[in-house]
Each structure stands twice: as structure tokens, then as C-alpha cells.
Motif scaffolding. Structure first.
Motif, PDB file in Angstrom:
ATOM      1  N   THR A   1       0.861  -1.180   0.000  1.00 50.91           N
ATOM      2  CA  THR A   1       0.000   0.000   0.000  1.00 50.91           C
ATOM      3  C   THR A   1       0.899   1.233   0.000  1.00 50.91           C
ATOM      4  OG1 THR A   1      -0.123   0.161   2.420  1.00 50.91           O
ATOM      5  CG2 THR A   1      -1.778  -1.210   1.306  1.00 50.91           C
TER       6      THR A   1
ATOM      7  N   GLY B   1       0.911  -5.207   2.624  1.00 51.90           N
ATOM      8  CA  GLY B   1      -0.317  -5.120   1.853  1.00 51.90           C
ATOM      9  C   GLY B   1      -1.547  -4.818   2.677  1.00 51.90           C
TER      10      GLY B   1
ATOM     11  N   VAL C   1      -4.558  -3.129   4.326  1.00 53.08           N
ATOM     12  CA  VAL C   1      -5.389  -1.950   4.122  1.00 53.08           C
ATOM     13  C   VAL C   1      -5.689  -1.292   5.469  1.00 53.08           C
ATOM     14  CG1 VAL C   1      -7.617  -1.127   3.277  1.00 53.08           C
ATOM     15  CG2 VAL C   1      -6.365  -2.875   2.001  1.00 53.08           C
TER      16      VAL C   1
ATOM     17  N   ASP D   1      -3.941  -0.816   8.218  1.00 55.72           N
ATOM     18  CA  ASP D   1      -2.541  -0.978   8.624  1.00 55.72           C
ATOM     19  C   ASP D   1      -2.339  -0.794  10.123  1.00 55.72           C
ATOM     20  OD1 ASP D   1      -1.805   2.115   8.910  1.00 55.72           O
ATOM     21  OD2 ASP D   1      -2.909   1.838   7.038  1.00 55.72           O
TER      22      ASP D   1
ATOM     23  N   SER E   1     -12.502   0.254   3.846  1.00 53.74           N
ATOM     24  CA  SER E   1     -11.851  -0.831   4.587  1.00 53.74           C
ATOM     25  C   SER E   1     -12.785  -1.701   5.413  1.00 53.74           C
ATOM     26  CB  SER E   1     -10.786  -0.239   5.524  1.00 53.74           C
ATOM     27  OG  SER E   1     -11.375   0.690   6.413  1.00 53.74           O
TER      28      SER E   1
ATOM     29  N   ARG F   1      -5.764   5.330  -5.901  1.00 63.01           N
ATOM     30  CA  ARG F   1      -5.194   3.991  -5.958  1.00 63.01           C
ATOM     31  C   ARG F   1      -6.235   2.976  -5.497  1.00 63.01           C
ATOM     32  NH1 ARG F   1       0.231   5.716  -2.984  1.00 63.01           N
ATOM     33  NH2 ARG F   1       1.535   6.325  -4.754  1.00 63.01           N
TER      34      ARG F   1
ATOM     35  N   TYR G   1      -6.377  -1.086  -4.224  1.00 61.33           N
ATOM     36  CA  TYR G   1      -5.566  -2.217  -3.812  1.00 61.33           C
ATOM     37  C   TYR G   1      -6.412  -3.487  -3.838  1.00 61.33           C
ATOM     38  CZ  TYR G   1      -2.722   1.617  -2.037  1.00 61.33           C
ATOM     39  OH  TYR G   1      -1.995   2.766  -1.929  1.00 61.33           O
TER      40      TYR G   1
END
Length: 400
Positions: free
Chosen positions: A131, A248, A250, A252, A295, A397, A399
Motif C-alpha cells: 500500500t 499489503g 489496508v 494498517d 476498509s 489507488r 488495492y
């Protein structure tokens, strides 16, 4: 008894358990531990006003920033003005901004000649599997290790402003309690109507999902952090290969806390903050909706079954009580009305401390079912976005 009455009684039972048996998640008294001499955080600024480490360890402040030129003037000066007795430097990592974020940061540093040193750099686009935020954190951490060999890393978002003693108090708390990670849930803005409706509930729901007292218990499995303000021991980051091992993620902040807690002593701490505030405005409903929808489904492990159970649980706990109270009043079903009203009253009572924390009127506690319905829809929308291939989309972006 009628089916609505049974549902209302089930909701009341659930709220009784949440009130007494779920880590007292609704309380707002989990705050940064005071320094050893008993002076409360924020009680002074001179070296003689509070106790702390005899030798203050070096700290690197890492700020990942993507298109944050609008908020940096309200946040970055507060970092540069930190009154920290030891060595501290700020590393702002420009994550591919298109609005001149890096230039704004350099100009702000030029305007604070006596502040902490600032380094502005950019790592380039994140490689596959990373990310953008964690790639920026990795780059900032590497810069810090090459420059200062820090004992602690303060990971803070670009929209977070800190009071002048913030860094000092975080380090003092970490050292005095031998904590591997200290995180503060920043005070979010509640200036607009949508912010007042959604923001206190966001923090309330976060605490319900991750009760702070359980997070702070080393023996408990519950782990969480608030990504806006995380103080992490540098040797722990090396031990757990952070942020590489969670590159990776999301969500975090929670993933980071889990890695730290499960890999070491379990000594992590999470609490509410007064002097650490978010300066980011959320105008209208769209921005907070996108923040949650980005998320929420990831938190449910992208599982349709978990999503269905979550929707059913939210409906039972938050929507059934007012529905049963109103239905019982209209139909003359006294048992249904009483059970629904009792559950609604307990629900509202658990929300009052958070409203007081944000300085909002107590009557807003009655609106929690409406807010919960909005968050339920955001969660469903998060799943829809995921299945359409744009679930974790943020600032240009997306992911996987």
C-alpha cells in the motif's frame, strides 16, 4: 409474547452484556498514563515540571503524506515545534502527491527555523503488494535509521496536529511502563452537522470492536492501534520486520498492533487523546462514507458469511430497540414497548460518555440507531465495492 417483543428482549440482553461484560468499551477514561511523578500530561513544559527518562532517547517522526497540501499548514508546524529534550527529527515522505505537498512542507520548515529538523523525500510509486502509506513509512523509516538510529518511531498522519509536549509525553509513557507500542486515538473534528452525527460514533464503534482495556492487557488477544498517532520502539519494528511484514494491509494500524502484540511481550497501549487532534474536515456525507467503505469489508475478512452475521447483529442491537419501542407504542403492546425502550435507554447511556468527550449535547445519544444504520449501509457498500473490483480505493489507488 409477540416476535417483536422477543427480539426486543434479545436486544436488551445484548446491551446488558455490552454494558457490563465487554471491557467497559463505552468509558472514555483510558488516557495516556501520567509521568512517574504524577504530573498529568500537558501539565507543564519545562524540564523540571515532569519526570521522564534520565536520558531521552532519539526519536524519528515519520509522516506519510499524499496530496496533503491543504492540511499541512495546520499540522506540520505542531510537529516541528515539539518540546522534546532529546534528539528528534521529522521525515515527511511525499507519496506521489500532485498538489505540491513536498514544497508546502519545505516552506513550512523554512518558517520554523528553530524547530525540529525536517527531511522531505519521495520513494516513488509503491511496488506491487505494497500500500502507498506503508511504502512511504518504509522509506521514512529507512531514512531515519540512516540518519539518527532512533530508539523510537513516531508514525503520525499528515492531518494530525500535536500539542507541544506530545512527543515527550508519549516517550515518557512508553519508557515508564515498558511499552512496545503506544497509540492515541486523535480527537476528530466535529464542526459540521455530518461530523457531529458520525465522528463520535466512529470512535465509539471502534472502541466497541476493540475495547481499549482489553487492548492494553498484555494477556488479552485483542490488539489495535489508531493509525494517526503510533509510537513504536525501533527494535520492535526490526524484530517484527515492520512495515515489510504487513506491506499489503489496508487496515494498517490494527495489523501493526497485532504484529507487535503477538510477536513480543504484548505490552501495547491504546487510549483517547485531547492534545492530539485531526485537522481534516469531512464536508458532507460522501467523505466519511468513502473512508469507512474503503476498509470495512476488509475488517470482515471479505467473507459474505461474516458480513451477513454483522448486518444481522447490527440490526438486532441498534435497530430493533427503537423499532420495537415505537411499534409497541402504536399497537398497544406494552411488553414490546417496554423491552424496546429499555434496550434503547441502555444503548443511549453507553453513548453519553463519548458525546461528553466531544462536548456534544446529550440528546444526540438518541440518534445512535440512525448513525448505526448509516454505518451498516457503509459496510454493505464496502462489500459491493470489493466485488466490483474497487473496494480498497483511496486517493487514486485501488488495492486488491
Amino acid at each position: 409474547m409477540s416476535v417483536p417483543t422477543w427480539a426486543a428482549l434479545a436486544a436488551f440482553g445484548a446491551w446488558t452484556w455490552l454494558l457490563l461484560g465487554h471491557g467497559f468499551f463505552w468509558r472514555t477514561d483510558v488516557r495516556l498514563p501520567p509521568p512517574p511523578d504524577g504530573v498529568p500530561p500537558g501539565g507543564g513544559t519545562s524540564d523540571g515540571d515532569r519526570a521522564g527518562p534520565v536520558r531521552w532517547p532519539p526519536v524519528a517522526v515519520v509522516v506519510p503524506a499524499r496530496d496533503e497540501a491543504g492540511v499541512l499548514p495546520h499540522s506540520l508546524p505542531s510537529l516541528l515545534a515539539q518540546k522534546y529534550p532529546g534528539r528528534a527529527e521529522v521525515f515527511l515522505v511525499d507519496d506521489g502527491s500532485a498538489d505540491g505537498t513536498g514544497a508546502v512542507a519545505r516552506a513550512l520548515a523554512d518558517g520554523e527555523p528553530g524547530g525540529l529538523p525536517l527531511t522531505v523525500d519521495s520513494p516513488g510509486p509503491p511496488p506491487p503488494g505494497w500500500t502507498g502509506k506503508l511504502w512511504a513509512v518504509r522509506h521514512g523509516t529507512a531514512l531515519a535509521r540512516a540518519r539518527t538510529d532512533p530508539a523510537y518511531l513516531l508514525l503520525t498522519d499528515a492531518d494530525i496536529a500535536h500539542h507541544p509536549d506530545s512527543l515527550r509525553e508519549l516517550v515518557s509513557a512508553a519508557r515508564s511502563a515498558d511499552l512496545e507500542l503506544v497509540s492515541l486515538m486523535a480527537r476528530l473534528r466535529t464542526d459540521g452537522g455530518w461530523e457531529r452525527l458520525l465522528v463520535p460514533a466512529f470512535v465509539y464503534f471502534f472502541g466497541q470492536l476493540f475495547p481499549f482495556r482489553r487492548v492494553n492487557r498484555p494477556s488479552a488477544r485483542t490488539a489495535a492501534a489508531a493509525g494517526g498517532c503510533v509510537l513504536l520502539r525501533a527494535d520492535v519494528a526490526v524484530r517484527e520486520r515492520l512495515p515489510d511484514s504487513i506491506r499489503g494491509a489496508v487496515i494498517d494500524d490494527v495489523t501493526l498492533a497485532r504484529a507487535v502484540k503477538r510477536g513480543g511481550s504484548g505490552r501495547v497501549w491504546l487510549g483517547l487523546a485531547d492534545g492530539v487532534v485531526s485537522v481534516r474536515p469531512y464536508v458532507g456525507l460522501r467523505e466519511p462514507w468513502d473512508m469507512v467503505a474503503r476498509s470495512a469489508y476488509a475488517q470482515l475478512r471479505h467473507s459474505p458469511a461474516v458480513l451477513a452475521a454483522t448486518v444481522a447483529g447490527l440490526a438486532l442491537v441498534y435497530l430493533v430497540p427503537p423499532a420495537a419501542a415505537c411499534l409497541g407504542a402504536v399497537t398497544g403492546d406494552a411488553a414490546c414497548a417496554a423491552a424496546g425502550a429499555a434496550a434503547w435507554a441502555v444503548m443511549a447511556g453507553t453513548y453519553l460518555p463519548m458525546l461528553r468527550h466531544y462536548g456534544l449535547a446529550p440528546w444526540r445519544a438518541l440518534t445512535l440507531p440512525l448513525t448505526a444504520a448509516l454505518y451498516l449501509l457503509m459496510t454493505v457498500d464496502s462489500a459491493v465495492r470489493h466485488h466490483r473490483g474497487r473496494g480498497a480505493a483511496w486517493k487514486g489507488r485501488t488495492y486488491p
